[in-house]
Design an enzyme around this catalytic site. Structure first.
Site, PDB file in Angstrom:
ATOM      1  N   THR A 106      74.328  45.916  19.736  1.00 35.91           N
ATOM      2  CA  THR A 106      73.730  47.085  20.403  1.00 35.91           C
ATOM      3  C   THR A 106      74.970  47.880  20.964  1.00 35.91           C
ATOM      4  O   THR A 106      75.745  47.229  21.336  1.00 35.91           O
ATOM      5  CB  THR A 106      72.879  46.985  21.376  1.00 35.91           C
ATOM      6  N   ASP A 107      74.908  49.232  21.061  1.00 37.31           N
ATOM      7  CA  ASP A 107      75.708  49.880  21.813  1.00 37.31           C
ATOM      8  C   ASP A 107      75.665  49.767  23.255  1.00 37.31           C
ATOM      9  O   ASP A 107      76.476  50.051  24.062  1.00 37.31           O
ATOM     10  CB  ASP A 107      75.735  51.493  21.387  1.00 37.31           C
ATOM     11  N   GLU A 108      74.390  49.178  23.623  1.00 37.42           N
ATOM     12  CA  GLU A 108      74.248  48.849  25.269  1.00 37.42           C
ATOM     13  C   GLU A 108      75.280  48.021  25.998  1.00 37.42           C
ATOM     14  O   GLU A 108      75.442  48.096  27.108  1.00 37.42           O
ATOM     15  CB  GLU A 108      72.706  48.409  25.527  1.00 37.42           C
ATOM     16  N   LYS A 140      72.932  40.454  25.192  1.00 40.45           N
ATOM     17  CA  LYS A 140      73.592  40.739  23.932  1.00 40.45           C
ATOM     18  C   LYS A 140      75.199  40.753  24.075  1.00 40.45           C
ATOM     19  O   LYS A 140      75.762  40.331  22.959  1.00 40.45           O
ATOM     20  CB  LYS A 140      73.223  42.047  23.493  1.00 40.45           C
ATOM     21  N   TYR A 181      69.126  42.585  29.341  1.00 49.28           N
ATOM     22  CA  TYR A 181      69.181  42.600  27.986  1.00 49.28           C
ATOM     23  C   TYR A 181      70.525  42.932  27.428  1.00 49.28           C
ATOM     24  O   TYR A 181      71.165  42.279  26.845  1.00 49.28           O
ATOM     25  CB  TYR A 181      68.281  43.788  27.328  1.00 49.28           C
TER      26      TYR A 181
HETATM   27  P1  NAD Z   1      61.923  43.522  17.657  1.00 45.62           P
HETATM   28  O1  NAD Z   1      61.932  43.121  19.230  1.00 45.62           O
HETATM   29  O2  NAD Z   1      61.227  44.471  16.881  1.00 45.62           O
HETATM   30  O3  NAD Z   1      61.933  42.220  16.730  1.00 45.62           O
HETATM   31  C1  NAD Z   1      62.776  40.965  17.267  1.00 45.62           C
HETATM   32  C2  NAD Z   1      62.197  39.885  16.283  1.00 45.62           C
HETATM   33  O4  NAD Z   1      62.963  38.857  16.760  1.00 45.62           O
HETATM   34  C3  NAD Z   1      60.629  39.610  16.315  1.00 45.62           C
HETATM   35  O5  NAD Z   1      60.285  39.603  14.890  1.00 45.62           O
HETATM   36  C4  NAD Z   1      60.515  38.409  17.002  1.00 45.62           C
HETATM   37  O6  NAD Z   1      59.592  37.758  16.436  1.00 45.62           O
HETATM   38  C5  NAD Z   1      62.015  37.728  16.605  1.00 45.62           C
HETATM   39  N1  NAD Z   1      62.327  36.623  17.591  1.00 45.62           N
HETATM   40  C6  NAD Z   1      62.425  36.830  19.188  1.00 45.62           C
HETATM   41  N2  NAD Z   1      62.601  35.836  19.727  1.00 45.62           N
HETATM   42  C7  NAD Z   1      62.712  34.761  18.736  1.00 45.62           C
HETATM   43  C8  NAD Z   1      63.101  33.385  18.790  1.00 45.62           C
HETATM   44  N3  NAD Z   1      63.521  32.673  19.701  1.00 45.62           N
HETATM   45  N4  NAD Z   1      63.293  32.709  17.509  1.00 45.62           N
HETATM   46  C9  NAD Z   1      62.786  33.356  16.486  1.00 45.62           C
HETATM   47  N5  NAD Z   1      62.672  34.752  16.255  1.00 45.62           N
HETATM   48  C10 NAD Z   1      62.588  35.134  17.496  1.00 45.62           C
HETATM   49  O7  NAD Z   1      63.704  43.898  17.631  1.00 45.62           O
HETATM   50  P2  NAD Z   1      64.343  44.853  16.922  1.00 45.62           P
HETATM   51  O8  NAD Z   1      64.314  46.237  17.590  1.00 45.62           O
HETATM   52  O9  NAD Z   1      63.942  44.982  15.529  1.00 45.62           O
HETATM   53  O10 NAD Z   1      65.895  44.604  17.139  1.00 45.62           O
HETATM   54  C11 NAD Z   1      66.628  43.562  16.177  1.00 45.62           C
HETATM   55  C12 NAD Z   1      67.894  43.358  16.736  1.00 45.62           C
HETATM   56  O11 NAD Z   1      68.668  44.623  16.536  1.00 45.62           O
HETATM   57  C13 NAD Z   1      67.844  42.852  18.001  1.00 45.62           C
HETATM   58  O12 NAD Z   1      69.204  42.122  17.873  1.00 45.62           O
HETATM   59  C14 NAD Z   1      68.336  43.991  18.939  1.00 45.62           C
HETATM   60  O13 NAD Z   1      69.124  43.484  20.016  1.00 45.62           O
HETATM   61  C15 NAD Z   1      69.442  44.688  17.855  1.00 45.62           C
HETATM   62  N6  NAD Z   1      69.331  46.390  18.158  1.00 45.62           N
HETATM   63  C16 NAD Z   1      68.098  47.053  18.344  1.00 45.62           C
HETATM   64  C17 NAD Z   1      68.063  48.398  18.325  1.00 45.62           C
HETATM   65  C18 NAD Z   1      66.815  49.184  18.367  1.00 45.62           C
HETATM   66  O14 NAD Z   1      67.141  50.409  18.602  1.00 45.62           O
HETATM   67  N7  NAD Z   1      65.693  48.557  18.294  1.00 45.62           N
HETATM   68  C19 NAD Z   1      69.481  49.013  18.181  1.00 45.62           C
HETATM   69  C20 NAD Z   1      70.599  48.427  18.141  1.00 45.62           C
HETATM   70  C21 NAD Z   1      70.442  46.846  18.056  1.00 45.62           C
HETATM   71  O1  DAU Z   2      70.924  51.707  22.158  1.00 44.88           O
HETATM   72  C1  DAU Z   2      70.513  50.640  21.398  1.00 44.88           C
HETATM   73  C2  DAU Z   2      69.069  50.013  22.257  1.00 44.88           C
HETATM   74  O2  DAU Z   2      67.930  50.859  22.180  1.00 44.88           O
HETATM   75  C3  DAU Z   2      68.651  48.786  21.659  1.00 44.88           C
HETATM   76  O3  DAU Z   2      69.614  47.756  21.687  1.00 44.88           O
HETATM   77  C4  DAU Z   2      67.304  48.189  22.340  1.00 44.88           C
HETATM   78  O4  DAU Z   2      66.964  47.216  21.665  1.00 44.88           O
HETATM   79  C5  DAU Z   2      66.263  49.232  22.181  1.00 44.88           C
HETATM   80  O5  DAU Z   2      65.078  48.841  23.071  1.00 44.88           O
HETATM   81  C6  DAU Z   2      66.978  50.623  22.870  1.00 44.88           C
HETATM   82  O6  DAU Z   2      67.014  50.607  24.293  1.00 44.88           O
HETATM   83  P1  DAU Z   2      66.656  51.684  25.118  1.00 44.88           P
HETATM   84  O7  DAU Z   2      66.227  51.275  26.499  1.00 44.88           O
HETATM   85  O8  DAU Z   2      67.561  53.050  25.071  1.00 44.88           O
HETATM   86  O9  DAU Z   2      65.320  52.226  24.537  1.00 44.88           O
HETATM   87  P2  DAU Z   2      63.914  52.674  24.903  1.00 44.88           P
HETATM   88  O10 DAU Z   2      63.094  53.111  23.871  1.00 44.88           O
HETATM   89  O11 DAU Z   2      63.209  51.518  25.914  1.00 44.88           O
HETATM   90  O12 DAU Z   2      64.060  54.021  26.165  1.00 44.88           O
HETATM   91  C7  DAU Z   2      64.739  55.208  25.359  1.00 44.88           C
HETATM   92  C8  DAU Z   2      64.986  56.039  26.500  1.00 44.88           C
HETATM   93  O13 DAU Z   2      63.527  56.712  26.912  1.00 44.88           O
HETATM   94  C9  DAU Z   2      65.555  55.409  27.916  1.00 44.88           C
HETATM   95  O14 DAU Z   2      66.349  56.394  28.430  1.00 44.88           O
HETATM   96  C10 DAU Z   2      64.293  55.102  28.605  1.00 44.88           C
HETATM   97  C11 DAU Z   2      63.339  56.158  28.216  1.00 44.88           C
HETATM   98  N1  DAU Z   2      61.830  55.674  28.379  1.00 44.88           N
HETATM   99  C12 DAU Z   2      61.559  54.666  27.933  1.00 44.88           C
HETATM  100  C13 DAU Z   2      60.163  54.432  27.930  1.00 44.88           C
HETATM  101  C14 DAU Z   2      59.904  53.095  27.049  1.00 44.88           C
HETATM  102  C15 DAU Z   2      61.221  56.641  29.161  1.00 44.88           C
HETATM  103  O15 DAU Z   2      61.554  57.536  29.914  1.00 44.88           O
HETATM  104  N2  DAU Z   2      59.844  56.198  29.182  1.00 44.88           N
HETATM  105  C16 DAU Z   2      59.268  55.082  28.704  1.00 44.88           C
HETATM  106  O16 DAU Z   2      58.186  54.657  28.873  1.00 44.88           O
END
Ligand code: NAD
Ligand code: DAU
Length: 347
Positions: free
Chosen positions: A130-132, A159, A155
């Site tokens: 992730t970019d975080e 990562k 988180y």
């Molecule tokens: P998600 O939470 O939707 O899915 C995570 C999946 O991993 C689920 O299916 C869960 O059952 C599985 N999982 C969790 N713990 C596990 C374990 N101990 N063993 C086996 N499986 C397990 O997540 P997502 O948003 O699809 O993110 C997927 C990946 O991409 C993550 O590594 C996250 O850090 C990364 N990522 C997410 C975003 C985003 O915006 N969502 C952006 C950048 C990177």
């Molecule tokens: O940048 C990549 C990341 O983006 C991924 O690595 C993470 O897995 C993914 O969860 C996401 O993280 P964020 O914290 O940026 O996403 P989230 O959707 O939780 O929040 C987006 C923005 O909105 C953030 O500034 C917090 C705000 N927010 C979020 C929620 C859930 C609110 O204002 N209210 C809310 O209820």
């Protein structure tokens, strides 16, 4: 080629699994997932009977199980997405993130090191990050592949730690790896704890829209299928032991995004203009809330020819339509335990 994809029942993972199963019938795709609250096999109904798709229910925290699966199936390559992924949950329960994101990744790395033939000629450990990990930006600037890691939430710290271990296994044991660091994804099948699906669900249910702090936090949004396409490219053409940033070239302040969402939802639901915006409620800020993320994705663009194919307006519309058409998927998730999560987090 046998490819192990971890976390394939989750949001991004399910789109990656679908793309690989459909596009590469000659590959065998093994989706390993323990099915936490975020994992949902409904996400893969359309491909579950394909000959090249296999589901393995397993926990990456269970080293013995992971070793036995590597020994039995002899995976050639790994695309590792399984993780605890929600920042707010990491604030409540940081240790769960260390377990899955750090130890779970270590278990996979150790199995790869142990079971892959020496020389690692045909192998690749592709780690999705992730970019975080880069922390937060001020008003200007972009994250590049050489930006220092500076994570602020449990988180992102977990990562960042897993990224370091992947790189360290590359340096120490010569394990072939690629890491990609992506910005915020949105699209179909995202669990409604993240901003966009949470707010879509709340608008449908006429519930408050809980905006953290002043709402002036900025994220760089990318349609999930464009992320899956980037992963496909980096997997096949990325340079060994390198990192690529992936982003949407698409920065939005939360409050502007929420207002756009409200406007589109009013039109779709036949509500009068401005009706959904009335649900916006500013609430206590997220602790350690990163002000701004923005990705410089010029490396992957230049080296692998990737760029987003879906505009934000198109992507948001497709996403909203998907949630409106998949009420059952949403209801199955938002009934049950989700109610307890919601209450603890927001009330
Ligand atoms: P998600 O939470 O939707 O899915 C995570 C999946 O991993 C689920 O299916 C869960 O059952 C599985 N999982 C969790 N713990 C596990 C374990 N101990 N063993 C086996 N499986 C397990 O997540 P997502 O948003 O699809 O993110 C997927 C990946 O991409 C993550 O590594 C996250 O850090 C990364 N990522 C997410 C975003 C985003 O915006 N969502 C952006 C950048 C990177
Ligand atoms: O940048 C990549 C990341 O983006 C991924 O690595 C993470 O897995 C993914 O969860 C996401 O993280 P964020 O914290 O940026 O996403 P989230 O959707 O939780 O929040 C987006 C923005 O909105 C953030 O500034 C917090 C705000 N927010 C979020 C929620 C859930 C609110 O204002 N209210 C809310 O209820």
């Amino acid at each position: 080629m046998k490819i192990l994809i971890t976390g394939g029942a989750g949001f991004i993972g399910s789109h990656v699994v679908r793309l690989f199963v459909n596009k590469y019938p000659e590959y065998q795709i093994y989706n390993l997932d323990v099915l936490t609250y975020a994992g949902n096999l409904e996400n893969l109904k359309d491909i579950e009977n394909e000959d090249n798709y296999h589901f393995l229910k397993a926990d990456i925290n269970d080293a013995n199980k992971i070793n036995s699966l590597f020994s039995e199936y002899k995976f050639d390559k790994v695309i590792h997405l399984a993780a605890e992924s929600h920042v707010d949950r990491s604030i409540t329960d940081p240790l769960a993130f260390v377990k899955t994101n750090v130890i779970g990744t270590m278990n996979l790395l150790n199995a790869a090191k142990k079971y892959w033939p020496k020389g690692f000629d045909k192998n690749l450990f592709y780690h999705i990050s992730t970019d975080e990990v880069y922390g937060t930006l001020g008003e200007t600037g972009l994250f590049t592949e050489t930006t220092s890691y500076d994570p602020n939430s449990p988180y992102s710290a977990s990562k960042a730690s897993s990224d370091h271990f992947v790189r360290a296994y590359g340096e120490t044991y010569d394990l072939p790896y690629i890491i990609t660091n992506c910005s915020n994804n949105y699209g179909p099948n995202q669990f409604p704890e993240k901003l966009i699906p949470l707010f879509i669900n709340n608008i449908i249910e006429n519930k408050k829209l809980p905006v953290y702090g002043d709402g002036k936090y900025t994220r760089d949004w990318l349609y999930v299928i464009d992320h899956a396409i980037a992963i496909d490219l980096a997997f096949h053409q990325g340079e060994n032991k390198s990192t690529y940033n992936i982003g949407g070239f698409n920065e939005w302040q939360n409050i502007d995004l929420v207002k756009l969402l409200c406007k589109i939802m009013d039109e779709k639901l036949g509500r009068y203009r401005g009706e959904s915006e009335k649900l916006i409620t500013y609430i206590k800020d997220r602790p350690g809330h990163d002000k701004r993320y923005a990705i410089d994705a010029s490396k992957i663009k230049k080296e692998l020819g990737w760029k987003p194919t879906v505009t934000f307006e198109e992507g948001l519309e497709k996403t909203i339509d998907w949630y409106l058409e998949n009420e059952l998927w949403l209801n199955n998730i938002t009934s049950g335990d989700y109610q307890y999560y919601y209450k603890d987090q927001y009330q």
